[in-house]
Design a protein around this motif. Sequence first.
Motif, PDB file in Angstrom:
ATOM      1  N   GLY A 356       0.851  -1.180   0.014  1.00 35.97           N
ATOM      2  CA  GLY A 356       0.052   0.119   0.042  1.00 35.97           C
ATOM      3  C   GLY A 356       0.834   1.204  -0.074  1.00 35.97           C
ATOM      4  O   GLY A 356       0.308   2.288   0.318  1.00 35.97           O
ATOM      5  N   VAL A 357       2.296   1.176  -0.290  1.00 35.66           N
ATOM      6  CA  VAL A 357       2.815   2.480  -0.353  1.00 35.66           C
ATOM      7  C   VAL A 357       2.629   3.204  -1.485  1.00 35.66           C
ATOM      8  O   VAL A 357       2.637   2.672  -2.663  1.00 35.66           O
ATOM      9  N   PRO A 358       2.444   4.469  -1.063  1.00 35.23           N
ATOM     10  CA  PRO A 358       1.824   5.350  -2.498  1.00 35.23           C
ATOM     11  C   PRO A 358       3.090   5.605  -3.457  1.00 35.23           C
ATOM     12  O   PRO A 358       4.200   5.672  -3.122  1.00 35.23           O
ATOM     13  N   TYR A 359       2.528   5.492  -4.849  1.00 34.14           N
ATOM     14  CA  TYR A 359       3.731   5.457  -5.841  1.00 34.14           C
ATOM     15  C   TYR A 359       4.504   6.944  -5.852  1.00 34.14           C
ATOM     16  O   TYR A 359       5.643   6.842  -6.072  1.00 34.14           O
ATOM     17  N   ASP A 360       4.033   7.951  -5.033  1.00 33.82           N
ATOM     18  CA  ASP A 360       4.656   9.080  -5.032  1.00 33.82           C
ATOM     19  C   ASP A 360       5.891   9.159  -4.066  1.00 33.82           C
ATOM     20  O   ASP A 360       6.743  10.316  -4.101  1.00 33.82           O
ATOM     21  N   LEU A 361       5.885   8.317  -3.371  1.00 32.21           N
ATOM     22  CA  LEU A 361       6.917   8.000  -2.364  1.00 32.21           C
ATOM     23  C   LEU A 361       8.107   7.059  -2.787  1.00 32.21           C
ATOM     24  O   LEU A 361       9.042   7.207  -2.278  1.00 32.21           O
ATOM     25  N   ILE A 362       8.048   6.636  -4.514  1.00 39.93           N
ATOM     26  CA  ILE A 362       8.890   5.688  -4.536  1.00 39.93           C
ATOM     27  C   ILE A 362       9.495   6.467  -5.459  1.00 39.93           C
ATOM     28  O   ILE A 362       9.256   6.899  -6.733  1.00 39.93           O
ATOM     29  N   ALA A 363      11.273   6.612  -5.557  1.00 42.35           N
ATOM     30  CA  ALA A 363      11.921   7.176  -6.445  1.00 42.35           C
ATOM     31  C   ALA A 363      12.906   6.059  -7.211  1.00 42.35           C
ATOM     32  O   ALA A 363      13.212   5.157  -6.673  1.00 42.35           O
ATOM     33  N   ASP A 364      13.122   6.431  -8.356  1.00 49.64           N
ATOM     34  CA  ASP A 364      14.016   5.522  -9.304  1.00 49.64           C
ATOM     35  C   ASP A 364      15.520   5.858  -8.984  1.00 49.64           C
ATOM     36  O   ASP A 364      15.560   6.991  -8.613  1.00 49.64           O
ATOM     37  N   MET A 365      16.576   5.198  -9.429  1.00 52.60           N
ATOM     38  CA  MET A 365      17.669   5.435  -8.778  1.00 52.60           C
ATOM     39  C   MET A 365      18.199   6.603  -9.455  1.00 52.60           C
ATOM     40  O   MET A 365      18.717   7.566  -8.781  1.00 52.60           O
ATOM     41  N   ASP A 366      18.048   7.213 -10.638  1.00 49.61           N
ATOM     42  CA  ASP A 366      18.610   8.452 -11.062  1.00 49.61           C
ATOM     43  C   ASP A 366      17.907   9.785 -10.385  1.00 49.61           C
ATOM     44  O   ASP A 366      18.333  10.625 -10.246  1.00 49.61           O
ATOM     45  N   ASP A 367      16.508   9.444 -10.018  1.00 51.41           N
ATOM     46  CA  ASP A 367      16.089  10.680  -9.313  1.00 51.41           C
ATOM     47  C   ASP A 367      16.220  10.841  -8.164  1.00 51.41           C
ATOM     48  O   ASP A 367      16.592  11.921  -7.573  1.00 51.41           O
ATOM     49  N   ILE A 368      16.664   9.699  -7.377  1.00 50.94           N
ATOM     50  CA  ILE A 368      16.921   9.827  -5.801  1.00 50.94           C
ATOM     51  C   ILE A 368      18.543   9.908  -5.712  1.00 50.94           C
ATOM     52  O   ILE A 368      18.764  10.530  -4.530  1.00 50.94           O
ATOM     53  N   ASN A 369      19.439   9.499  -6.453  1.00 51.72           N
ATOM     54  CA  ASN A 369      20.995   9.650  -6.377  1.00 51.72           C
ATOM     55  C   ASN A 369      21.302  11.190  -5.841  1.00 51.72           C
ATOM     56  O   ASN A 369      22.060  11.002  -4.926  1.00 51.72           O
ATOM     57  N   PRO A 370      20.696  12.240  -6.738  1.00 52.18           N
ATOM     58  CA  PRO A 370      21.337  13.432  -6.245  1.00 52.18           C
ATOM     59  C   PRO A 370      20.983  13.803  -4.742  1.00 52.18           C
ATOM     60  O   PRO A 370      21.506  14.719  -4.118  1.00 52.18           O
ATOM     61  N   GLU A 371      19.706  12.947  -4.297  1.00 57.22           N
ATOM     62  CA  GLU A 371      19.246  13.425  -2.841  1.00 57.22           C
ATOM     63  C   GLU A 371      19.987  12.827  -1.593  1.00 57.22           C
ATOM     64  O   GLU A 371      19.696  13.297  -0.430  1.00 57.22           O
ATOM     65  N   PHE A 372      21.018  11.660  -2.013  1.00 54.08           N
ATOM     66  CA  PHE A 372      21.437  11.190  -0.921  1.00 54.08           C
ATOM     67  C   PHE A 372      22.369  12.022   0.056  1.00 54.08           C
ATOM     68  O   PHE A 372      22.533  11.978   1.124  1.00 54.08           O
ATOM     69  N   PRO A 373      23.004  13.039  -0.570  1.00 56.72           N
ATOM     70  CA  PRO A 373      23.956  13.858   0.278  1.00 56.72           C
ATOM     71  C   PRO A 373      23.255  14.633   1.373  1.00 56.72           C
ATOM     72  O   PRO A 373      23.690  15.142   2.375  1.00 56.72           O
ATOM     73  N   THR A 374      22.155  14.918   0.955  1.00 56.78           N
ATOM     74  CA  THR A 374      21.158  15.688   2.048  1.00 56.78           C
ATOM     75  C   THR A 374      20.253  14.704   2.621  1.00 56.78           C
ATOM     76  O   THR A 374      19.289  15.198   3.505  1.00 56.78           O
ATOM     77  N   THR A 375      20.498  13.555   2.758  1.00 58.23           N
ATOM     78  CA  THR A 375      19.543  12.631   3.491  1.00 58.23           C
ATOM     79  C   THR A 375      20.106  12.493   4.982  1.00 58.23           C
ATOM     80  O   THR A 375      21.157  12.073   4.911  1.00 58.23           O
ATOM     81  N   ASP A 376      19.631  12.537   5.742  1.00 54.48           N
ATOM     82  CA  ASP A 376      19.908  12.205   7.178  1.00 54.48           C
ATOM     83  C   ASP A 376      20.096  10.783   7.660  1.00 54.48           C
ATOM     84  O   ASP A 376      21.125  10.376   8.098  1.00 54.48           O
ATOM     85  N   VAL A 377      19.379   9.938   7.270  1.00 52.52           N
ATOM     86  CA  VAL A 377      19.221   8.661   7.311  1.00 52.52           C
ATOM     87  C   VAL A 377      18.808   7.617   6.312  1.00 52.52           C
ATOM     88  O   VAL A 377      17.660   7.836   5.776  1.00 52.52           O
ATOM     89  N   SER A 378      19.942   6.804   5.914  1.00 51.56           N
ATOM     90  CA  SER A 378      19.280   6.030   4.726  1.00 51.56           C
ATOM     91  C   SER A 378      19.067   4.450   5.479  1.00 51.56           C
ATOM     92  O   SER A 378      20.079   4.208   6.214  1.00 51.56           O
ATOM     93  N   LEU A 379      17.984   4.116   5.201  1.00 49.44           N
ATOM     94  CA  LEU A 379      17.732   2.779   6.029  1.00 49.44           C
ATOM     95  C   LEU A 379      17.650   1.553   4.945  1.00 49.44           C
ATOM     96  O   LEU A 379      16.762   1.506   4.113  1.00 49.44           O
ATOM     97  N   VAL A 380      18.650   0.764   4.825  1.00 47.55           N
ATOM     98  CA  VAL A 380      18.821  -0.447   3.821  1.00 47.55           C
ATOM     99  C   VAL A 380      18.507  -1.515   4.447  1.00 47.55           C
ATOM    100  O   VAL A 380      18.652  -1.907   5.398  1.00 47.55           O
ATOM    101  N   ILE A 381      17.131  -2.308   3.576  1.00 50.34           N
ATOM    102  CA  ILE A 381      16.704  -3.266   4.087  1.00 50.34           C
ATOM    103  C   ILE A 381      17.080  -4.438   3.207  1.00 50.34           C
ATOM    104  O   ILE A 381      16.149  -4.634   2.177  1.00 50.34           O
ATOM    105  N   GLY A 382      17.772  -5.251   3.721  1.00 52.38           N
ATOM    106  CA  GLY A 382      18.060  -6.477   2.691  1.00 52.38           C
ATOM    107  C   GLY A 382      18.494  -6.243   1.422  1.00 52.38           C
ATOM    108  O   GLY A 382      18.551  -7.111   0.512  1.00 52.38           O
TER     109      GLY A 382
END
Length: 462
Positions: A356-382
């Motif tokens: 039930g995760v809404p699609y607008d919360l889901i980002a593809d690799m190319d879109d999210i990669n520039p956002e990692f430096p400003t991300t406080d916590v990345s939670l990697v699950i498996g």
Amino acid sequence: MSWLPLLVKASYFAAALLFILGIKRMSSPVTARSGIRWAGVGMLIATLATFATPGLHNMPLILAAVVLGTAVAWWSGKRVAMTDMPQMVALYNGLGGGSAAAIGAVELLRYSDLGVAPSQTVLVLAVAGALIGSIALTGSVIAWAKLDGRLDKRFTFPGQQAFNALVFLAAVGLGVFTVLGLQQPVIIGFFVAALAVGILMTLPIGGADMPVVISLYNALTGLAVAFEGYVLQNEALIIAGMVVGAAGTMLTQLMAKAMNRSIASVLFGSFGATGEAKEIAGAQKPIEAGDVAAMMAYAERVVIVPGYGMAVAQAQHKVWELTQALIKRGVKVKFAIHPVAGRMPGHMNVLLAEAGVPYDLIADMDDINPEFPTTDVSLVIGANDVVNPVAKTDPSSPIYGMPILDVSLSKNTIVIKRGKGTGFAGIENALFYADNTRMLYGDGAAAVAGLIAELKSVDGGH
Ligand code: NAP
């Protein structure tokens, strides 16, 4: 009755439209379910229309096959685990190739009895379809066995590629003689050689490349079906085969690109076997759930990176529960999806959509990669290979060049996994040893449930 053939053709046209529109709808997760239904209705129409084709023989046998096939597909489709889906796709795809090869066999043996074929084009296409379909059949069965862990090792011997090339040339040669003479022993020899090619060319390919290979065999199956559709003069088969062939080819290219592999290196090279990867210095640093919960509760931006382990743990529902709790606290949460995370294309999207995760919360690799430096916590699950920085930093690594999610650039990284297990590529992950990475060991679902519980006690849950 002259209207009947016209009705059959019109039904095939409608079926073809439904296949194409169905595939179009599959390009977005929002419309994908209805796309599957549209294509399914198209398949039903095409199947029913075939029964109206004049001069159909062996009706009881055909009906028995349809009932049996439907029952087995329904039963196996219902009970297959999401993580075993690639195996099922491999098997069903192989059956498609086998069906095309069987049509080729029946028609070639019939022409051999008659001593003549309708035309040279039909004969050539019957042989070409039978060759490709046979390779797709046996190749897919070997791919299934490897994915299912029934055939573990890559099977190699000196001079293998040359031997395989010889068997392939023998199959093509026997195919040419089949076209020239329609002799039964030659036809049988041709099929034996063609079936052997599928086995031989798949045996040396490593497990990590299997999904790409299955996608390639899927494309070949489509082509074989289209060729045999021409032999039978059946428009629905020609169109459906071409659609599968084109879609399979594109998917194969996309997957190979996402793994930074060429199709040739998948078929004739090796993966995960060569390259002495550099040693990684340092140690993995564990963390407690309570500390992770506090870290995330006070974060401004959190990115969740799911991988194959989330699928194994079936943790997607818990992950969505955690996300909702964080959003309620005002944390901005996004999901980062790598194109080959999991074991099949779209694996993570399907699981997150199911939860039930809404699609607008889901980002593809190319879109999210520039956002990692400003991300406080990345939670990697498996996830493991798809976040491994050595793909960028270590030219001797077998995954060097594969595009990755730049999780290592985020301010803090938390990795949930059971222990020190490696990912699909079987290599160490430098991210797990980084200064700002902490390991939360445990099964994906249990660990996330722990985080939800701890989050509730962070200043009373507010
Ligand atoms: P991955 O590299 O296979 O790593 C999965 C990780 O999940 C493992 O390190 C494992 O570590 C952990 N894990 C397993 N069960 C778990 C559980 N119950 N709870 C928590 N963690 C668990 O996964 P990925 O990062 O998604 O990468 C996918 C790989 O598959 C890539 O190498 C990709 O090239 C390959 N591949 C994918 C596709 C596709 O279409 N998606 C196609 C071809 C190849 P522990 O054992 O320590 O728990």
